[in-house]
Enzyme design. Structure first.
Site, PDB file in Angstrom:
ATOM      1  N   SER A 153       4.590  82.578 -18.761  1.00 49.79           N
ATOM      2  CA  SER A 153       4.506  84.001 -18.450  1.00 49.79           C
ATOM      3  C   SER A 153       3.364  84.617 -19.251  1.00 49.79           C
ATOM      4  CB  SER A 153       5.823  84.689 -18.807  1.00 49.79           C
ATOM      5  OG  SER A 153       5.961  84.723 -20.210  1.00 49.79           O
ATOM      6  N   LYS A 154       3.167  85.904 -19.031  1.00 46.86           N
ATOM      7  CA  LYS A 154       2.020  86.574 -19.647  1.00 46.86           C
ATOM      8  C   LYS A 154       1.955  86.381 -21.153  1.00 46.86           C
ATOM      9  CE  LYS A 154      -0.041  89.605 -16.496  1.00 46.86           C
ATOM     10  NZ  LYS A 154       0.701  90.357 -15.490  1.00 46.86           N
ATOM     11  N   ARG A 155       3.121  86.343 -21.784  1.00 47.56           N
ATOM     12  CA  ARG A 155       3.061  86.267 -23.247  1.00 47.56           C
ATOM     13  C   ARG A 155       2.525  84.916 -23.741  1.00 47.56           C
ATOM     14  NH1 ARG A 155       7.400  83.441 -25.186  1.00 47.56           N
ATOM     15  NH2 ARG A 155       8.832  83.090 -23.481  1.00 47.56           N
ATOM     16  N   HIS A 156       2.461  83.931 -22.858  1.00 42.65           N
ATOM     17  CA  HIS A 156       1.851  82.655 -23.250  1.00 42.65           C
ATOM     18  C   HIS A 156       0.326  82.712 -23.174  1.00 42.65           C
ATOM     19  CE1 HIS A 156       5.913  81.122 -22.042  1.00 42.65           C
ATOM     20  NE2 HIS A 156       5.740  80.518 -23.198  1.00 42.65           N
ATOM     21  N   GLY A 157      -0.211  83.838 -22.727  1.00 44.35           N
ATOM     22  CA  GLY A 157      -1.670  83.944 -22.608  1.00 44.35           C
ATOM     23  C   GLY A 157      -2.077  83.995 -21.161  1.00 44.35           C
TER      24      GLY A 157
END
Ligand code: GLU
Length: 475
Positions: free
Chosen positions: A252-256
């Site tokens: 998801s977005k928080r992984h980059g």
């Protein structure tokens, strides 16, 4: 027992047709891109056809820009398609036609349940703590009793027996037909649902192998109710595991970065590297790490695709990228770097970039590194000095620079060998190690603590520019 099974036999014998069916979301998710690659590779490996369908039925999201992002990302990854792309939204009439055919066959029905009735049925299931499975009174009602109000068209899902799918990646998956609901095919405004559109489009496109993300595995059983009701051949299914982050959670977005374009633009990844990386994520060929596109086509098959989610590892991607940077020819790399510089690069500067590549590329993991490493070539005098490089001028360094200047000024020719001899002589005469001379020299020439080999830097900058930069810093 009315067991229905899909063995894939229906598709054997004829040429394989796969499709990639992305929905425009604003970016081409790398997990989707990998699924698309697998569908493409499977077709290419088996000498079949690879098709592209844009699932653009969500009018708000499906802007031209969002669709172009998909074409752009796929083109960059080198995936090509054997026919013009199909735009799902253009096919609504055909979808409605199939719904009408199902109605005519008695395989679907008009359901006049109101929102209130549906809500009540749902609430009743919740009260009784049983899973909600719609039992519409209209399934078997006499059509002549139909009220004059909006209706949806629902499939008559089988209630007996079970449906078995032999998925090429997930293995055998069985669902009791009693679990299936009478899903909606046409909404009350007459528009087709996603479930109907996918099945109709796959059939019309002649798709023999549905290769897609495993988030769609549950949809197979519902989609097969339409396939069976129409008497169409069952496609072979292969549900590819999604990509997870290093922490095991769904990417998801928080992984980059999530979109293919971000890997290209923001992380400076080469398409060959992303292709190779995504290929090896969940598929393998022995211990081979570096796999060319031609090898991928020759070797790819679905039996080596693992069932468990693959973990994304940016370090591995960067390692591969470093490999592909080193393997890419200097002209191509200088064009890529020139495109990332914030000024118009002249022919002469492009030539300088190309000549610098052999000293720049061994150090670069991505095009950002490469561009950053090349920056010293184009800086203008007097150079600003990085704060961490400034201490290199302390002590007697500025005096040493004056000696180097004199020695280099007298160099008979401007090649690395002559330059190295001259600088070494200065170090020896001053009774210091080469590093004590090379570090201030590097800082004077580049404004930095790190750079390619100092003699390469001198040669690339040329006599006049090098002597000027040294003079700017000497005592
Ligand atoms: N459009 C769907 C998605 O992007 C894929 C549908 C399918 O492959 O059947 O998730």
């Amino acid at each position: 027992m009315g067991a229905t099974s899909t063995s894939g036999a229906s598709a054997s014998g004829s040429a394989i047709v796969t499709r990639f069916a992305p929905s425009p979301t604003g970016y081409l998710h790398i997990g989707n891109a990998r699924t698309g690659m697998f569908a493409w590779l499977y077709a290419r490996h088996h000498g079949g056809r690879a098709l592209l369908r844009i699932e653009d039925t969500d009018k708000v999201r499906s802007t031209k820009e969002a669709i172009d992002v998909i074409f752009d990302g796929l083109g960059w990854l080198g995936l090509d398609w054997d026919d013009e792309p199909v735009f799902q939204a253009t096919r609504v009439d055909r979808h409605a036609e199939v719904a009408a055919e199902l109605l005519a066959k008695g395989a679907a029905y008009r359901c006049y349940m109101t929102q209130d009735e549906l809500a009540e049925a749902r609430a009743a299931a919740e009260r009784d703590r049983r899973p909600f499975r719609l039992q519409s009174p209209w399934r078997d009602a006499d059509p002549s009793t139909a009220p004059d109000r909006p209706f949806v068209v629902r499939i008559k899902a089988p209630r007996e027996g079970e449906t078995v799918v032999d998925d090429l990646v997930q293995g055998r998956v069985t669902v009791a037909n009693a679990e299936l609901d009478d899903m909606v095919l046409l909404r009350s405004d007459g528009t087709p649902t996603y479930m109907l559109a996918v099945v109709v489009d796959d059939f019309d496109m002649g798709v023999t192998h549905v290769i897609r993300g495993d988030d769609h595995l549950n949809n197979v059983f519902r989609q097969l109710t339409i396939v069976h009701a129409m008497g169409w051949p069952e496609p072979v299914y292969a549900h590819i595991p999604l990509i997870h982050g290093g922490d095991g959670a769904k990417l998801s977005k928080r992984h980059g970065a999530l979109g293919v374009d971000a890997y290209r633009d923001e992380l400076g990844i080469l398409p060959e590297a992303l292709f190779n990386y995504l290929l090896r994520l969940g598929w393998g060929h022995g211990d081979d790490e570096i796999i060319s596109r031609e090898q991928a086509i020759a070797w790819f098959d679905l039996d080596a695709v693992g069932k468990s989610p693959a973990r994304f590892d940016i370090k591995k991607l960067e390692n591969l990228n470093g490999h592909y940077i080193r393997a890419t020819d200097d002209s191509t790399l200088s064009d890529l770097v020139a495109g990332r510089l914030d000024f118009e690069v002249s022919a002469e500067q492009r030539d300088l970039l190309r000549r610098a590549m052999p000293s720049l590329k061994p150090r670069a993991a991505n095009l950002l590194d490469l561009t950053d490493g090349a920056a010293f070539l184009f800086r203008t005098r007097p150079l600003g000095i990085d704060p961490d490089a400034a201490p290199l001028f302390e002590g007697g360094a500025r005096t040493l620079l004056a000696r180097i200047h004199a020695a280099l000024d007298g160099a008979v020719s401007w090649d690395t060998e002559t330059l190295e001899t001259a600088v070494r002589e200065v170090a020896e005469a001053a009774g210091v190690k080469l590093g004590a001379v090379a570090q201030p020299l590097r800082a004077a020439l580049t404004g930095r603590r790190t750079s390619p080999g100092i003699f390469d830097v001198l040669e690339l900058l040329g006599r006049e520019e090098s002597l000027g930069r040294i003079a700017d810093q000497m005592a």
